[in-house]
Design an enzyme around this catalytic site. Structure first.
Site, PDB file in Angstrom:
ATOM      1  N   LYS A  78       0.814  -1.249   0.030  1.00  0.00           N
ATOM      2  CA  LYS A  78       0.088  -0.049   0.086  1.00  0.00           C
ATOM      3  C   LYS A  78       0.802   1.381  -0.017  1.00  0.00           C
ATOM      4  O   LYS A  78       1.896   1.246   0.583  1.00  0.00           O
ATOM      5  CB  LYS A  78      -0.871  -0.143   1.195  1.00  0.00           C
ATOM      6  N   SER A 153      -9.532   1.550   3.014  1.00  0.00           N
ATOM      7  CA  SER A 153      -8.779   2.198   2.137  1.00  0.00           C
ATOM      8  C   SER A 153      -7.753   1.522   1.354  1.00  0.00           C
ATOM      9  O   SER A 153      -7.206   1.906   0.176  1.00  0.00           O
ATOM     10  CB  SER A 153      -7.891   3.419   2.709  1.00  0.00           C
ATOM     11  N   SER A 177      -9.799  -0.621   7.234  1.00  0.00           N
ATOM     12  CA  SER A 177      -9.311  -0.502   5.896  1.00  0.00           C
ATOM     13  C   SER A 177      -8.397  -1.755   5.322  1.00  0.00           C
ATOM     14  O   SER A 177      -8.026  -1.634   4.153  1.00  0.00           O
ATOM     15  CB  SER A 177      -8.109   0.729   5.902  1.00  0.00           C
TER      16      SER A 177
HETATM   17  N1  GLN Z   1     -13.102   3.707   6.513  1.00  0.00           N
HETATM   18  C1  GLN Z   1     -12.543   4.565   7.564  1.00  0.00           C
HETATM   19  C2  GLN Z   1     -12.063   5.986   7.487  1.00  0.00           C
HETATM   20  O1  GLN Z   1     -12.373   6.361   6.347  1.00  0.00           O
HETATM   21  C3  GLN Z   1     -11.265   3.742   7.862  1.00  0.00           C
HETATM   22  C4  GLN Z   1      -9.966   3.839   6.903  1.00  0.00           C
HETATM   23  C5  GLN Z   1      -8.696   3.212   7.692  1.00  0.00           C
HETATM   24  O2  GLN Z   1      -8.789   2.355   8.132  1.00  0.00           O
HETATM   25  N2  GLN Z   1      -7.764   3.551   7.185  1.00  0.00           N
HETATM   26  O3  GLN Z   1     -11.566   6.711   8.072  1.00  0.00           O
END
Ligand code: GLN
Length: 487
Positions: A78, A153, A177
């Site tokens: 990532k 994400s 994420s």
């Molecule tokens: N969907 C969550 C957010 O938008 C989690 C994102 C993540 O775990 N980086 O913050």
């Protein structure tokens, strides 16, 4: 089976027996990227030359007997983990041309193990989002249906693994994420306990919640990757000096000594798609058929998790992202001669709308006079959520739930509706707030052919138990070999 379709465990065995070389395997993965990434758009950077050079070195190690399990295995990363000399963008225009001068600790571990790092994977900008639509560069598509989101994400990581464009990948999980995109793309993903894996060199979103973890084609593959990256790191003061078991030594099958908790607050949750509910219930029955006893547990503060998270995470983000001011590194609006105007324009042009929304929310929540009402209150809720889990784990070894309330939805569905996107994090956020580990393992498909994941959460540093239940379930459910057709 073609080479790019291999699991890590399968490829490692073939490499060890000299039936294939890492150069061959890496070429197959690079060819696969060439063939399908035009459709999926998972990679932001493909390091063809670097990967082939690492593969050659890996073949040398395999020949001279100094190889590790991950030696010669092509992995994707990532794009928010620093890779020395290789562009690391966080999918943000503000870091478009950032070349880190050092490696994140997880990258150092993977390099030491001899893994081949194929490239950097797309994500929501600075890991803020659940769809990959909030990338500053492009939208990754779900390999099971190119019109749908891959989740986020770490959507690039999940999509690349699902489409066989790497054998495994690293993602990060602040509120779901790793688990949510794993669930949407039909792969396995684990968020380890907070402190299990070093965050040194992980670009910070919300420092008290962020954790790096693997996404793979099987439970065993995730265990193999976690084995390589877990452990104490003096360069991350929040990494914990706990003994790390060999996660890949997963006992087989029988779960008759295991008690699994089912939280009533999760099964009756508003907005839970009936197909997800049915797939999770079927999965629980399969886990019971392996001998596990199930009980109902209470997590009464779950209903406040979304609200608490969306105060804590943006607050920490607003502080962490203050460093991107156009002065030290990254993008700068050069048209301005006034310092304040330069800051303003750099940040307005460099950050996308979702990141700006979070910075504004977080700055407000932390501002004088509001701190106690927002961040302070959210931290108290966080403690209550953590206590809920602690209490539940007095009577069970693991807790199962859905990962996401619905299967992956069409691209565009929540683009202008951030609240709906935030609400879809309801099942995953609590593990981050409590600091406990959680794994997502494929447990079925919707009528439209979209994958559905099962979440298993455990005690602090209880990843081995999660691997055990997930591995048993995976073998009994037998759905792991289904692949997207990418048409
Ligand atoms: N969907 C969550 C957010 O938008 C989690 C994102 C993540 O775990 N980086 O913050």
């Amino acid at each position: 089976m073609t080479l790019h379709q291999l699991t890590i465990a399968q490829a490692a065995a073939l490499l060890k027996n000299k039936e294939i070389s890492s150069v061959e395997l890496t070429r197959a993965v690079l060819d696969r990227i060439e063939a399908v990434d035009g459709k999926v758009d998972a990679y932001l950077t493909v390091d063809t030359n670097g990967a082939l050079a690492q593969a050659k070195e890996a073949d040398q190690r395999l020949a001279d007997g100094t190889a590790d399990t991950l030696t010669g295995i092509p992995l994707g990363i990532k794009d928010l983990m620093c890779t020395k000399g290789l562009r690391t963008t966080c999918a943000s225009k503000i870091l478009e041309n950032f070349i880190p001068p050092y490696d994140a600790t997880v990258i150092t571990h993977l390099k030491k193990a001899g893994a081949v790092l194929v490239g950097k994977l797309n994500m929501d900008e600075f890991a803020m989002g659940s769809t990959n639509e909030h990338s500053g560069f492009k939208v990754t598509r779900n390999p099971w249906n190119l019109e749908r989101i891959p989740g986020g994400s770490s959507g690039g990581s999940a999509a690349a693994v699902a489409a066989d464009m790497c054998l495994g990948a690293l993602g990060s999980d602040t509120g779901g994420s790793i688990r949510q995109p794993a669930s949407h793309c039909g792969v396995v993903g684990i968020k380890p306990t907070y402190g299990r894996v070093s965050r040194f060199g992980l670009v910070a979103f919300a420092s008290s919640l962020d954790q790096i973890g693997p996404l793979g084609k099987s439970v065993t593959d995730c265990a193999l990757m976690l084995d390589a990256i877990a452990g104490h790191d003096p360069r991350d003061s929040t990494s914990v000096n706990e003994p790390v078991p060999v996660f890949a030594d997963i006992p087989d099958g029988d779960l008759s000594d295991v008690v699994v908790g089912i939280p009533e607050e999760y099964t009756n949750a508003k907005g839970l798609d009936p197909q997800v509910d049915a797939a999770v219930k079927k999965a629980i029955a399969t886990i019971e058929s392996l001998g596990a006893r199930t009980i109902t547990v209470a997590l009464p503060h779950t209903e406040h998790a979304v609200a608490a998270y969306y105060v804590i995470a943006p607050s920490e983000a607003s502080s962490n992202l203050a460093r991107y001011d156009g002065v030290k590194y990254g993008f700068r609006d050069k048209s301005q001669t006034d310092l304040m105007e330069m800051y303003r324009n750099t940040r307005s042009q460099g950050f996308g709308p979702e990141v700006q929304r979070r910075i504004i929310l977080g700055t407000y929540a932390l501002s004088a006079g509001y701190y106690d009402a927002y961040y302070g209150k959210a931290s108290q809720i966080r403690t209550l959520i953590r206590n809920d889990f602690q209490k539940a784990f007095e009577s069970c070894d693991a807790i199962v739930s859905p990962v996401a309330p619905t299967p992956a939805y069409p691209i565009g569905a929540t683009l202008n509706d951030p609240l709906t996107m935030y609400l879809s994090d309801v099942f995953t956020l609590s593990a981050n707030l409590a600091g406990i580990p959680g794994i997502s393992v494929p447990c079925g498909f919707s009528d439209e052919g979209m994958p559905i994941g099962l979440q298993i959460m455990g005690r602090h540093f209880g990843e081995a138990m999660l691997f055990r239940i997930a591995r048993g379930f995976e073998a009994a459910a037998g759905i792991q070999d289904k692949k997207p057709t990418l048409e």
